[in-house]
Design a protein around this motif. Structure first.
Motif, PDB file in Angstrom:
ATOM      1  N   TYR A  72       0.853  -1.188   0.000  1.00 52.29           N
ATOM      2  CA  TYR A  72       0.000   0.000   0.000  1.00 52.29           C
ATOM      3  C   TYR A  72       0.891   1.241   0.000  1.00 52.29           C
ATOM      4  O   TYR A  72       2.075   1.180   0.343  1.00 52.29           O
ATOM      5  CB  TYR A  72      -0.925   0.025   1.211  1.00 52.29           C
ATOM      6  CG  TYR A  72      -0.224  -0.066   2.551  1.00 52.29           C
ATOM      7  CD1 TYR A  72       0.229   1.079   3.209  1.00 52.29           C
ATOM      8  CD2 TYR A  72       0.016  -1.298   3.155  1.00 52.29           C
ATOM      9  CE1 TYR A  72       0.878   0.994   4.423  1.00 52.29           C
ATOM     10  CE2 TYR A  72       0.665  -1.401   4.366  1.00 52.29           C
ATOM     11  CZ  TYR A  72       1.090  -0.247   5.000  1.00 52.29           C
ATOM     12  OH  TYR A  72       1.745  -0.329   6.200  1.00 52.29           O
ATOM     13  N   LEU A  76      -1.741   6.161   2.611  1.00 50.15           N
ATOM     14  CA  LEU A  76      -3.075   5.560   2.675  1.00 50.15           C
ATOM     15  C   LEU A  76      -3.550   5.382   4.116  1.00 50.15           C
ATOM     16  O   LEU A  76      -4.725   5.594   4.433  1.00 50.15           O
ATOM     17  CB  LEU A  76      -3.069   4.205   1.957  1.00 50.15           C
ATOM     18  CG  LEU A  76      -4.395   3.439   1.946  1.00 50.15           C
ATOM     19  CD1 LEU A  76      -5.447   4.197   1.150  1.00 50.15           C
ATOM     20  CD2 LEU A  76      -4.208   2.042   1.363  1.00 50.15           C
ATOM     21  N   TYR A 107      -9.465  -3.775  -0.340  1.00 53.76           N
ATOM     22  CA  TYR A 107      -8.320  -4.678  -0.476  1.00 53.76           C
ATOM     23  C   TYR A 107      -8.553  -5.623  -1.640  1.00 53.76           C
ATOM     24  O   TYR A 107      -9.673  -5.806  -2.129  1.00 53.76           O
ATOM     25  CB  TYR A 107      -8.092  -5.469   0.819  1.00 53.76           C
ATOM     26  CG  TYR A 107      -9.147  -6.528   1.094  1.00 53.76           C
ATOM     27  CD1 TYR A 107      -8.982  -7.835   0.636  1.00 53.76           C
ATOM     28  CD2 TYR A 107     -10.304  -6.213   1.792  1.00 53.76           C
ATOM     29  CE1 TYR A 107      -9.941  -8.790   0.876  1.00 53.76           C
ATOM     30  CE2 TYR A 107     -11.274  -7.162   2.039  1.00 53.76           C
ATOM     31  CZ  TYR A 107     -11.091  -8.458   1.578  1.00 53.76           C
ATOM     32  OH  TYR A 107     -12.056  -9.414   1.815  1.00 53.76           O
ATOM     33  N   LEU A 116      -3.749  -3.003  -0.623  1.00 55.22           N
ATOM     34  CA  LEU A 116      -4.683  -2.070   0.001  1.00 55.22           C
ATOM     35  C   LEU A 116      -4.734  -0.794  -0.835  1.00 55.22           C
ATOM     36  O   LEU A 116      -3.700  -0.295  -1.269  1.00 55.22           O
ATOM     37  CB  LEU A 116      -4.229  -1.730   1.422  1.00 55.22           C
ATOM     38  CG  LEU A 116      -4.128  -2.899   2.415  1.00 55.22           C
ATOM     39  CD1 LEU A 116      -3.698  -2.394   3.782  1.00 55.22           C
ATOM     40  CD2 LEU A 116      -5.442  -3.666   2.525  1.00 55.22           C
ATOM     41  N   PHE A 117      -5.941  -0.265  -1.062  1.00 48.76           N
ATOM     42  CA  PHE A 117      -6.089   0.955  -1.841  1.00 48.76           C
ATOM     43  C   PHE A 117      -7.357   1.674  -1.402  1.00 48.76           C
ATOM     44  O   PHE A 117      -8.236   1.109  -0.724  1.00 48.76           O
ATOM     45  CB  PHE A 117      -6.131   0.658  -3.342  1.00 48.76           C
ATOM     46  CG  PHE A 117      -7.145  -0.379  -3.741  1.00 48.76           C
ATOM     47  CD1 PHE A 117      -8.441  -0.023  -4.077  1.00 48.76           C
ATOM     48  CD2 PHE A 117      -6.803  -1.725  -3.751  1.00 48.76           C
ATOM     49  CE1 PHE A 117      -9.377  -0.970  -4.443  1.00 48.76           C
ATOM     50  CE2 PHE A 117      -7.738  -2.681  -4.115  1.00 48.76           C
ATOM     51  CZ  PHE A 117      -9.030  -2.310  -4.453  1.00 48.76           C
TER      52      PHE A 117
END
Length: 407
Positions: A72, A76, A107, A116-117
């Motif tokens: 990630y 974030l 995710y 993860l975003f």
């Protein structure tokens, strides 16, 4: 009569297992291990117990107790964001759904890697679209490994492997293997090696790539001047090296002989003076004496040539110089100057100005100080006498005291 277990073991009395049965059992065990390894990511169960803990702390705990790894962007995760999670023997998907509930984070499971975003929110009108009109997608980072070989399957050590459009790259090891973390959505590898054609390879969804490079035919067709005419590189068998004009004019120099330094294997240059007019370097091939220098077929020197007038310099070593007989015992340097070409007249001007001065000038003793020091230390110089010192102190004739550095 009782059976005994000493001496002849009891297991030896069991029927012998057929060889086919043994192989079948072995293959079954290997298949089960492969299935278990491939389904590890989905079937692994974890136990977590956190109360109002930072999200990053929970992620670190998952990584330390399993083979999962999170990918990630650093901005974030908000350090002030805290979560509460209590689970016992739950799968990773169940844990992530609980932990990220209510957060603006989504995710994606990629085997053992978890991406993860930020959640997409198409209904949010306050969020301005990208300036180029193309929605930005989360950065995907994965590890690519492989090998680089030639047509004969021989490894190419030191080959450059670069992700196209970035500065992210690596080099192959002694066995031609490489490992690289790519970050693009559809990464393309640019593979290059001296003497071979550069190749671009699309990664797609592969994690192991075998790349074969072909030899570059352009370099083999290059014409090289030798003692008995000209040949292409592909037909050369002797120890010959060539330096082109563009290589000679890359850096300015006061004498052309200094341009050969470090540009041809086996050629050694040594400059012993910086005095204008006497700053030519001594040239030797493979450590022998001064080689024979031929300029357009005539014996000459390099010091009186302008580097801009030189088309190419060819160094003939060992048996390649035998065409010149005994005069080539130390090797031969062939210089070909430029010739006029048909077409429009072109004029080019190149200027170079250099200032040289010593970084420090020594403070020398005067004649009187030198004589006094010699007498005080009991020197053995027969010219340093008390009589001579008296002459200097009295200012008699023939007692010069010139500061040559200052002059």
């Amino acid at each position: 009569m009782k059976e005994h277990f000493m001496g002849q073991p009891f297991l030896g009395r069991l029927p012998k297992i057929d060889l086919k049965m043994k192989l079948t059992t072995l293959l079954l065990i290997v298949s089960l291990l492969k299935i278990q390894a491939s389904t590890y990511s989905q079937d692994t169960k974890l136990t977590l117990n956190f109360e109002n803990a930072p999200v990053e702390q929970v992620l670190n705990e998952i990584e330390s107790t399993s083979e999962f790894r999170f990918l990630y962007e650093s901005e974030l995760l908000d350090p002030n964001t805290r979560v509460t999670i209590h689970v016992v023997n739950k799968k990773i998907a169940n844990i992530l759904n609980r932990m990220l509930k209510g957060l603006d984070i989504d995710y994606q499971l990629l085997n053992r890697q978890i991406l993860l975003f930020k959640k997409k929110n198409p209904g949010n009108l306050d969020e301005a679209p990208p300036s180029d009109g193309i929605p930005k997608r989360p950065m995907v980072q994965r590890t690519i490994s492989g090998a680089v070989t030639d047509d004969a399957s021989m490894p190419l050590p030191g080959a450059n492997v670069i992700e196209k459009g970035t500065t992210n790259g690596t080099q192959t090891d002694f066995d031609g293997n490489f490992t690289l973390e790519v970050t693009g959505e559809n990464p393309i590898l640019v593979v290059s090696y001296i003497g071979f054609e550069t190749r671009e390879v699309a990664v797609s969804d592969r994690t192991d790539i075998r790349i074969v490079l072909k030899e570059s035919a352009a370099g083999l067709e290059e014409v090289v001047v030798v003692g008995y005419g000209a040949q292409t590189k592909s037909s050369l068998t002797g120890a010959v090296s060539t330096i082109k004009s563009e290589d000679l004019t890359q850096a300015p120099t006061a004498n052309t002989t200094n341009l050969l330094a470090g540009r041809s294997t086996g050629v050694i240059t040594r400059q012993t003076s910086s005095q204008p007019g006497s700053d030519a370097a001594n040239i030797s091939i493979r450590g022998f004496d001064t080689p024979l220098i031929m300029v357009d077929g005539v014996q000459s020197t390099l010091g009186n040539l302008d580097p801009n007038d030189i088309e190419s310099i060819t160094v003939l070593k060992d048996a390649a110089a035998a065409i010149y007989g005994v005069r080539a015992g130390e090797g031969v340097i062939l210089v070909t100057t430029k010739r006029g070409k048909e077409g429009k007249t072109s004029i080019s001007l190149h200027t170079n100005t250099t200032f040289q001065e010593p970084t420090r000038i020594q403070n020398r003793l005067g004649a009187v100080d030198y004589l006094e020091m010699g007498l005080a230390t009991g020197g053995t110089d027969p010219d340093v006498t008390q009589e001579l010192l008296d002459k200097y102190n009295n200012g008699e004739a023939n007692t010069p005291d010139t500061d040559w550095y200052e002059a």
